[in-house]
Design a protein around this motif. Structure first.
Motif, PDB file in Angstrom:
ATOM      1  N   UNK A  54       8.345  -5.602   4.052  1.00  0.00           N
ATOM      2  CA  UNK A  54       7.256  -3.718   3.592  1.00  0.00           C
ATOM      3  C   UNK A  54       6.232  -3.779   4.357  1.00  0.00           C
ATOM      4  N   UNK A  55       6.549  -2.824   5.454  1.00  0.00           N
ATOM      5  CA  UNK A  55       4.792  -2.456   5.472  1.00  0.00           C
ATOM      6  C   UNK A  55       4.576  -0.860   5.365  1.00  0.00           C
ATOM      7  N   UNK A  56       3.337  -1.045   4.496  1.00  0.00           N
ATOM      8  CA  UNK A  56       3.106  -0.048   3.890  1.00  0.00           C
ATOM      9  C   UNK A  56       2.145   0.800   4.637  1.00  0.00           C
ATOM     10  N   UNK A  57       1.035  -0.052   5.495  1.00  0.00           N
ATOM     11  CA  UNK A  57       0.026   0.553   6.887  1.00  0.00           C
ATOM     12  C   UNK A  57       0.671   1.055   8.196  1.00  0.00           C
ATOM     13  N   UNK A  58       1.553   1.384   8.699  1.00  0.00           N
ATOM     14  CA  UNK A  58       1.838   1.921   9.980  1.00  0.00           C
ATOM     15  C   UNK A  58       0.824   1.273  10.949  1.00  0.00           C
ATOM     16  N   UNK A 105       3.444   4.418  -1.160  1.00  0.00           N
ATOM     17  CA  UNK A 105       3.729   3.705   0.170  1.00  0.00           C
ATOM     18  C   UNK A 105       4.306   2.142  -0.720  1.00  0.00           C
ATOM     19  N   UNK A 106       3.513   2.225  -1.980  1.00  0.00           N
ATOM     20  CA  UNK A 106       3.864   1.230  -2.823  1.00  0.00           C
ATOM     21  C   UNK A 106       5.176   1.000  -3.611  1.00  0.00           C
ATOM     22  N   UNK A 107       4.749   1.952  -4.409  1.00  0.00           N
ATOM     23  CA  UNK A 107       6.172   2.766  -4.882  1.00  0.00           C
ATOM     24  C   UNK A 107       7.251   2.474  -4.126  1.00  0.00           C
ATOM     25  N   UNK A 108       7.986   2.740  -2.819  1.00  0.00           N
ATOM     26  CA  UNK A 108       8.530   3.272  -2.345  1.00  0.00           C
ATOM     27  C   UNK A 108       9.176   2.089  -1.985  1.00  0.00           C
ATOM     28  N   UNK A 109       7.859   1.004  -1.131  1.00  0.00           N
ATOM     29  CA  UNK A 109       9.081  -0.985  -1.185  1.00  0.00           C
ATOM     30  C   UNK A 109       8.695  -1.370  -2.479  1.00  0.00           C
ATOM     31  N   UNK A 110       8.384  -1.335  -3.745  1.00  0.00           N
ATOM     32  CA  UNK A 110       8.944  -1.685  -4.495  1.00  0.00           C
ATOM     33  C   UNK A 110      10.199  -1.062  -5.085  1.00  0.00           C
TER      34      UNK A 110
END
Length: 346
Positions: free
Chosen positions: A152-156, A166-171
């Motif tokens: 999961x890329x949370x930086x783009x 973004x971290x929550x969505x990735x989890x």
């Protein structure tokens, strides 16, 4: 941002001049996140205080930014991410920058990527960490070569990426894809929304491994490593000594190699790495060998099993410097064996 904003909390916030920027239902975590914009001329700090005053039963926090726990000097743009199916052993998750899946160290791995701050964009940090998890090429091998990796890329590609949302969505994505072990080599402040997501993911049997950070022994705890449901990892050098810049405290569960070793670098080569960012993926790999699917009891057993392999260091027994001890020393690749060049920027 708010977790599970109640109708009454929403009504009070809107009446006070707040606006809903976006809202997302994360079914995998059974939670809803709501991002709110404050009224004009109201500072963010005062805005959060105001929301808590308006809705004392609600859960509000800043949309904090999380930074990589170690950084590599960037090269030019990397190739677009690809998936290269290959039979592997188990599945792991990675929340970080994007991964250059064309790098020789990980080209044979099956890597599935998704961006949570725009399209996934390969970067050095995520590629290095991924190689330490699932890499295998010539004289180089990660902790669990052949495992499937959900990245999961949370930086783009943005320096302002890594947000709490973004971290929550990735989890949530990791839970949806049943990743039993997830590595997070990122650090940030304590955040009520992220903490809630971590707690719910752990409750579904996921093991979350995180780097304790490199802000020094007197620095306050960094998160997510310091959350109760996360396995915190510090770094040691080739002689088994903890790095002087590594974080210390009760959040340290394990120590693992994080210096005097190689990882995938910019381009097609390898780089010398240093920092807790690069110790955490080795521990994640060890845990993945003991946990084939998300399972709360299985996760506890996996941690206990790895702990039994630890070499005690520092003060006898568990301590705030090495945790229960040093593990994964056999997973460290000597830089000279793969012609590693270049170093961390810090």
């Amino acid at each position: 941002m708010a977790v599970d904003l109640s109708p009454e909390g929403r009504r009070r916030a809107l009446q006070a001049g707040f606006a809903v920027v976006r809202e997302e239902r994360l079914a995998a975590l059974d939670m809803t996140t709501t991002v709110l914009a404050p009224p004009r001329r109201l500072s963010l700090g005062r805005a959060v205080e105001r929301l808590r005053d308006l809705d004392p039963e609600g859960s509000y926090a800043f949309n904090h930014v999380h930074a990589p726990a170690g950084a590599l000097a960037e090269a030019g743009p990397a190739a677009a991410p690809v998936s290269a199916p290959q039979g592997g052993r188990g599945r792991m998750g990675l929340i970080d920058t994007g991964v250059d899946a064309s790098h020789p160290a990980v080209a044979e791995a099956r890597i599935v990527q998704r961006g949570f701050a725009g399209p996934a964009r390969p970067a050095s940090h995520g590629t290095a960490v991924a190689s330490l998890m699932v890499g295998r090429s010539g004289g180089f091998s990660g902790a669990a070569p052949g495992a499937e990796l959900y990245a999961a890329d949370v930086y783009g590609g943005s320096t302002t990426g890594g947000s709490a949302t973004a971290l929550v969505q990735a989890l949530a994505w990791m839970v949806e894809n049943e990743a039993p072990v997830v590595n997070v080599s990122l650090v940030g402040p304590r955040n009520a929304v992220v903490e809630a997501a971590v707690r719910r993911a752990a409750g579904r049997g996921m093991l979350i491994v995180a780097a304790v950070g490199n802000d020094g022994p007197s620095a306050p705890p960094l998160y997510p490593a310091a959350y109760a449901d996360v396995v915190g990892v510090t770094a040691v050098n080739g002689r088994g000594r903890v790095l002087p810049e590594a974080g210390r405290g009760p959040q340290v569960d394990f120590a693992a190699p994080g210096a005097d070793m190689a990882a995938a670098g910019p381009g097609r080569g390898y780089v010398n790495v240093r920092g807790s960012s690069f110790a955490a993926p080795l521990v994640a790999g060890l845990l993945s060998e003991r946990l084939s699917r998300p399972d709360r009891n299985g996760a506890e057993a996996a941690v206990a099993g790895v702990a039994r392999t630890a070499t005690d260091a520092g003060a006898p027994g568990r301590d705030p410097v090495y945790g229960v001890g040093i593990v994964a020393t056999d997973r460290r690749v000597e830089p000279r064996t793969v012609g590693a060049r270049g170093r961390l920027s810090r």
